[in-house]
Design an enzyme around this catalytic site. Structure first.
Site, PDB file in Angstrom:
ATOM      1  N   ASP A 280     -39.145 -45.980   8.669  1.00 48.05           N
ATOM      2  CA  ASP A 280     -39.248 -46.528   7.318  1.00 48.05           C
ATOM      3  C   ASP A 280     -39.176 -45.394   6.298  1.00 48.05           C
ATOM      4  O   ASP A 280     -40.083 -44.565   6.224  1.00 48.05           O
ATOM      5  CB  ASP A 280     -40.576 -47.290   7.191  1.00 48.05           C
ATOM      6  CG  ASP A 280     -40.608 -48.226   6.000  1.00 48.05           C
ATOM      7  OD1 ASP A 280     -39.693 -48.171   5.165  1.00 48.05           O
ATOM      8  OD2 ASP A 280     -41.559 -49.025   5.906  1.00 48.05           O
ATOM      9  N   ASP A 281     -38.086 -45.327   5.535  1.00 52.46           N
ATOM     10  CA  ASP A 281     -37.896 -44.306   4.485  1.00 52.46           C
ATOM     11  C   ASP A 281     -37.612 -42.914   5.051  1.00 52.46           C
ATOM     12  O   ASP A 281     -37.974 -41.910   4.421  1.00 52.46           O
ATOM     13  CB  ASP A 281     -39.122 -44.194   3.569  1.00 52.46           C
ATOM     14  CG  ASP A 281     -39.274 -45.349   2.607  1.00 52.46           C
ATOM     15  OD1 ASP A 281     -38.447 -46.272   2.647  1.00 52.46           O
ATOM     16  OD2 ASP A 281     -40.236 -45.343   1.811  1.00 52.46           O
TER      17      ASP A 281
ATOM     18  N   CYS B 258     -35.975 -51.053   1.278  1.00 49.35           N
ATOM     19  CA  CYS B 258     -36.382 -51.534   2.595  1.00 49.35           C
ATOM     20  C   CYS B 258     -35.843 -52.912   2.948  1.00 49.35           C
ATOM     21  O   CYS B 258     -35.116 -53.081   3.932  1.00 49.35           O
ATOM     22  CB  CYS B 258     -37.901 -51.548   2.692  1.00 49.35           C
ATOM     23  SG  CYS B 258     -38.690 -49.931   2.468  1.00 49.35           S
TER      24      CYS B 258
ATOM     25  N   ASP C  79     -34.264 -47.269   7.630  1.00 41.63           N
ATOM     26  CA  ASP C  79     -33.783 -48.310   6.716  1.00 41.63           C
ATOM     27  C   ASP C  79     -33.212 -47.746   5.424  1.00 41.63           C
ATOM     28  O   ASP C  79     -32.420 -48.409   4.749  1.00 41.63           O
ATOM     29  CB  ASP C  79     -34.878 -49.346   6.428  1.00 41.63           C
ATOM     30  CG  ASP C  79     -36.150 -48.742   5.857  1.00 41.63           C
ATOM     31  OD1 ASP C  79     -36.218 -47.512   5.677  1.00 41.63           O
ATOM     32  OD2 ASP C  79     -37.099 -49.519   5.599  1.00 41.63           O
ATOM     33  N   ASN C  80     -33.599 -46.557   5.026  1.00 42.52           N
ATOM     34  CA  ASN C  80     -33.025 -45.906   3.847  1.00 42.52           C
ATOM     35  C   ASN C  80     -33.491 -44.461   3.819  1.00 42.52           C
ATOM     36  O   ASN C  80     -34.341 -44.045   4.614  1.00 42.52           O
ATOM     37  CB  ASN C  80     -33.424 -46.608   2.541  1.00 42.52           C
ATOM     38  CG  ASN C  80     -34.913 -46.883   2.404  1.00 42.52           C
ATOM     39  OD1 ASN C  80     -35.352 -48.030   2.548  1.00 42.52           O
ATOM     40  ND2 ASN C  80     -35.690 -45.853   2.163  1.00 42.52           N
TER      41      ASN C  80
END
Length: 582
Positions: free
Chosen positions: A55-56, A121, A356-357
């Site tokens: 995540d991130d 997200c 996700d990013n």
């Protein structure tokens, strides 16, 4: 603790109870959409697939251990090609995912040009699950109103996600553990009792990433966790329940696992044993760090330059803590691969690792966040190992997370022509296909968010902005709505972006000459090329399925008819920037 499949009293579409167990002929009819897997011998079980999603986690700013394409050294700010062997050794000793790089990247393929279609997200995760660009799955932000895990999403998109197809059409056991979508578990969208169609085992986090004091949906039943490290630290809980699944799963069906960790998302809570790691590490001081975003969209120009000492201390601390949380992810990866090897499944299992990013820490004087159009926010790590993938491979092919769903379905032998996905299967690249025709561009789109009232902590700011921290530097706004074509070909490495504002602000970057995206060349580039990029952007924003895979501006098969720019412009532009209606 043993993780059980969905309760017998609550049969669901796609569960094993709905697959015939008596007649092999009937079973072949049910699974007919996944027969004839390329490269799989008759009578052998189809490959397993594991998708690890962080995540991130960025790629550009050192989010993965050094490789031939990494751009920065966390301590010196030197570009990768400038690093001496001594610098390299020092860097490798101070990175959080050494085991992941060794066990997945070095045992398979690393994609050096992997992108997300939206640097946020929920839209990005929706793209992974559906294989679609945001304008086709209609998830535009992290709210229910933005279609994040809404009733509309559940009704229209969830039945067509690739895990649902794997379960219903290919007979895979499907296992999910971790963060699903940011609004999952919201009372207005079915609460934690809602289990998306197609999952055999469901172990999902309520709403956004946390490390302690969270609630999980275990096959639709809520379980609260506290703050005892040994039983509650979420990354370790996900590791344990994943190992549990591998112990108790059926040995007669292939399996798909999706493990979505909270790390390295805020609040950046590291496991106790890692809270003193990386004390000498700080955020990269690369060329676009702490400089004014000249000739960029107004939101970037409003950042205070130079940043205050307190902002720099804050982002350095955030960078350090993010890395600390990834050490537990590294442990998870090691445990998982060791268990797969112990059970004899490793050689028949594809393992994907991605995020996700991306993320930024001080670039163009923006302290911390994502959401922006630049490489640090839209580029992510992508490592893959599995059957038929040679070790230590690097692919420069332009790929996106909309390709993950088609790839997994291709591995399962499903006919991709039966889907409505926008992405392409990576399987030919992974298996080293020669003379492969591939895309030269991908679409990036984002719908900005703002507050209707003035932020009380920043009274000098007008309404319409959001994410204004620290020091009242805003990271988002209503008209931070943009769409980009990210193009990579043999001769060109370009990004063309348009904003939905009164001036239709344009940013263009030549990343060959300017990899840090410091100079916006929109006013200097050849007008004819500018027109072609504008047209290509409009076409991609109205694409669906096969039309998202048509030749790009620099492909031999590209055809440009300027007349279409005028005949289509109104309808396409209205669709591109219209507010989503559920």
């Amino acid at each position: 603790m043993r993780l059980l499949p969905l309760a017998p009293g609550r049969p669901r579409w796609g569960s094993s109870r709905h697959l015939p167990s008596c007649s092999p002929t009937l079973l072949l009819l049910v699974l007919g959409g996944c027969l004839g897997v390329s490269g799989v011998a008759a009578g052998t079980r189809r490959p397993n697939v594991v998708l690890l999603l962080t995540d991130d986690q960025d790629e550009v700013l050192g989010g993965m251990p050094f490789s031939e394409y990494s751009t920065t050294n966390c301590q010196t700010g030197l570009r990768g090609e400038e690093l001496s062997q001594e610098h390299l050794r020092t860097y490798l000793e101070r990175t959080p995912l050494k085991k992941t790089r060794a066990l997945i990247g070095e045992m398979g393929m690393t994609f050096s040009s992997a992108y997300v279609p939206s640097a946020l997200c929920c839209p990005s995760r929706a793209s992974i699950l559906t294989g679609k660009y945001p304008h086709n799955h209609h998830v535009v932000n992290n709210t229910l109103e933005g279609n994040c895990s809404s009733k509309s999403w559940q009704k229209i998109q969830e039945p067509n996600t690739f895990p649902a197809i794997l379960r219903s059409m290919c007979g895979y056991q499907t296992f999910f553990a971790g963060k699903y979508l940011n609004e999952y578990g919201a009372p207005d969208a079915g609460g934690l009792e809602h289990v998306p169609l197609g999952w055999s085992y469901w172990y999902a986090l309520e709403k956004n990433s946390k490390y302690y004091n969270y609630t999980l949906s275990i096959n639709g039943k809520a379980r609260k966790h506290g703050e005892n490290y040994s039983v509650d630290y979420l990354t370790d809980v996900l590791a344990n329940v994943s190992l549990d699944f591998l112990n108790y799963k059926s040995n007669f069906e292939p399996f798909f696992m999706m493990i979505a960790t909270p790390a390295p998302h805020s609040p950046w809570t590291a496991a106790p044993q890692y809270q003193k790691a990386f004390q000498s590490v700080f955020a990269p001081r690369n060329k676009n760090f702490n400089i004014h975003g000249t000739n960029k969209h107004w939101l970037i120009r409003q950042a205070k330059t130079p940043m205050t000492n307190s902002s720099i201390q804050f982002l350095d601390n955030a960078f350090r803590k993010r890395w600390q949380t990834l050490l537990s992810v590294d442990d998870l990866v090691e445990k998982l691969i060791k268990r797969l090897e112990f059970t004899g499944e490793l050689n028949n299992t594809y393992i994907f690792y991605t995020s996700d990013n991306g993320y930024h820490t001080g670039q163009f004087s923006l302290p911390i966040d994502k959401r922006q159009l630049y490489e640090f926010d839209i580029k992510v790590p992508l490592l893959v190992r599995g059957p038929g993938i040679k070790p230590n491979q690097t692919s420069k092919m332009l790929v996106a997370n909309i390709d993950l769903g088609p790839t997994v379905l291709d591995i399962a032998g499903y006919d991709l022509n039966k889907t409505q996905m926008d992405g392409m299967s990576l399987l030919p690249i992974l298996r080293g296909a020669s003379n492969l025709t591939w895309r030269s561009d991908v679409l990036v789109e984002y719908q900005g968010e703002g507050r209707n009232v003035t932020d009380p902590t920043c009274p000098s700011l007008s309404p319409g902005v959001s994410q204004c921290f620290p020091d009242c530097v805003c990271e988002d706004a209503y008209n931070n709505t943009y769409a980009c074509v990210r193009t990579m070909s043999a001769l060109w490495n370009l990004q063309y972006c348009e904003f939905d504002d009164q001036e239709v602000f344009v940013e263009v970057y030549n990343l060959t000459a300017d990899p840090d995206q410091i100079t916006n060349i929109a006013k200097n580039i050849d007008p004819e090329l500018l027109g072609k990029m504008n047209y290509r952007l409009m076409m991609l924003q109205s694409c669906s399925g096969p039309t998202c895979r048509t030749p790009g501006v620099f492909d031999p098969g590209y055809r440009f008819d300027p007349r279409l720019m005028f005949s289509n412009r109104g309808s396409v532009r209205t669709r591109r920037f219209s507010k989503h209606l559920l």
